[in-house]
Design a protein around this motif. Structure first.
Motif, short mmCIF file in Angstrom:
data_model
loop_
_atom_site.label_atom_id
_atom_site.label_comp_id
_atom_site.label_asym_id
_atom_site.label_seq_id
_atom_site.Cartn_x
_atom_site.Cartn_y
_atom_site.Cartn_z
N UNK A 27 7.18 -8.08 -0.60
CA UNK A 27 5.79 -8.51 -0.52
C UNK A 27 4.88 -7.37 -0.07
N UNK A 28 5.37 -6.57 0.87
CA UNK A 28 4.59 -5.42 1.35
C UNK A 28 4.44 -4.39 0.23
N UNK A 29 5.52 -4.12 -0.49
CA UNK A 29 5.44 -3.18 -1.62
C UNK A 29 4.43 -3.68 -2.66
N UNK A 30 4.46 -4.97 -2.97
CA UNK A 30 3.52 -5.53 -3.93
C UNK A 30 2.08 -5.43 -3.45
N UNK A 35 -3.08 -2.80 -4.15
CA UNK A 35 -4.17 -2.19 -3.39
C UNK A 35 -4.88 -3.19 -2.47
N UNK A 36 -4.11 -4.17 -1.95
CA UNK A 36 -4.69 -5.12 -1.01
C UNK A 36 -4.44 -4.70 0.44
N UNK A 37 -3.56 -3.72 0.64
CA UNK A 37 -3.38 -3.12 1.95
C UNK A 37 -3.33 -1.60 1.78
N UNK A 38 -3.73 -0.89 2.82
CA UNK A 38 -3.72 0.57 2.79
C UNK A 38 -2.33 1.13 3.05
N UNK A 164 10.12 2.70 7.23
CA UNK A 164 9.33 3.53 6.33
C UNK A 164 7.86 3.16 6.42
N UNK A 165 7.02 4.17 6.49
CA UNK A 165 5.58 3.99 6.40
C UNK A 165 5.20 4.29 4.96
N UNK A 166 4.65 3.31 4.28
CA UNK A 166 4.41 3.42 2.83
C UNK A 166 2.95 3.21 2.50
N UNK A 167 2.55 3.84 1.39
CA UNK A 167 1.20 3.68 0.85
C UNK A 167 1.25 3.96 -0.65
N UNK A 168 0.13 3.77 -1.31
CA UNK A 168 0.05 4.00 -2.74
C UNK A 168 0.15 5.50 -3.02
N UNK A 169 1.05 5.87 -3.91
CA UNK A 169 1.25 7.29 -4.24
C UNK A 169 -0.01 7.87 -4.87
N UNK A 177 -7.08 4.25 7.88
CA UNK A 177 -5.64 4.06 7.63
C UNK A 177 -4.84 5.22 8.23
N UNK A 178 -5.38 6.41 8.16
CA UNK A 178 -4.71 7.57 8.77
C UNK A 178 -4.60 7.39 10.28
N UNK A 179 -5.68 6.89 10.89
CA UNK A 179 -5.65 6.64 12.35
C UNK A 179 -4.59 5.58 12.69
N UNK A 180 -4.54 4.52 11.91
CA UNK A 180 -3.55 3.46 12.14
C UNK A 180 -2.13 4.04 11.95
N UNK A 181 -1.93 4.82 10.91
CA UNK A 181 -0.62 5.42 10.67
C UNK A 181 -0.20 6.31 11.83
N UNK A 182 -1.13 7.06 12.38
CA UNK A 182 -0.81 7.94 13.52
C UNK A 182 -0.42 7.13 14.76
#
Length: 188
Positions: A27-30, A35-38, A164-169, A177-182
């Motif tokens: 579901x997260x990958x989908x 593009x509904x989540x960063x 794994x921290x994932x996002x759209x390639x 989103x970068x701040x959240x990832x950090x």
């Protein structure tokens, strides 16, 4: 364990909205692909080339039984029954497959399913009531409120899942989103 840190970030940036939910890896990958989540945090490395991911940590898997089970045997697990959840089969395959020879041929077929929940906070409730066992990441086990009613077992062959921290390639992430990832990387 991440949510309080993400809320701290939201307090610092009030226009930031944290949408924090648990979902199965697929579901997260989908959601990333749609593009509904960063960004998404998963325990399965995506196979779709349109998703980029980086390993950021390890999460131990634990066998969880009712408190009265001191040393789980295959027979004990079969008698208890399996409390299923969206990632349970995957978790069981990893942990039980590494620790119980019988699992290699059984693949949970002889183990009755005693329940199912897709709510992370409720998965251990039937275990606490003696209705079965399950396999969960250590973090989910530690968050359960009724610790005295369950027993988490560290089996002879420990198994961990990679986080794994994932996002759209190919997508440049917005600063939020970068701040959240950090924050996630700093607190995993």
């Amino acid at each position: 364990r991440l949510y309080p840190h993400l809320l701290d970030l939201q307090v610092t940036y009030p226009t930031l909205t944290i949408n924090y939910r648990f979902a199965p890896n697929g579901d997260i990958h989908n959601a990333i692909l749609n593009n509904t989540i960063d960004i998404g945090l998963t325990t399965a490395c995506p196979v779709n080339p349109n998703i980029q991911s980086e390993p950021i940590g390890e999460e131990p898997l634990l066998l969880v039984t009712p408190r009265h089970v001191k040393s789980p045997t295959w027979e004990t697990l079969c008698q208890l029954g399996f409390i299923d959840h969206p990632d349970a089969r995957h978790h069981a395959e990893l942990l039980l497959g590494a620790n119980f020879e019988q699992y290699q041929t059984a693949q949970l077929r002889p183990i009755k399913q005693s329940g199912f929940s897709n709510q992370i906070g409720l998965i251990l409730l039937p275990v606490a009531r003696g209705l079965g066992f399950t396999v969960l990441p250590a973090n989910a086990v530690a968050a359960f409120a009724q610790q005295s009613a369950i027993k988490a077992h560290h089996l002879p062959t420990p198994v961990s899942e990679t986080l794994y921290l994932s996002s759209l390639a190919g997508r440049v992430l917005p600063q939020r989103a970068t701040n959240v990832a950090n924050v996630i990387k700093a607190n995993v």
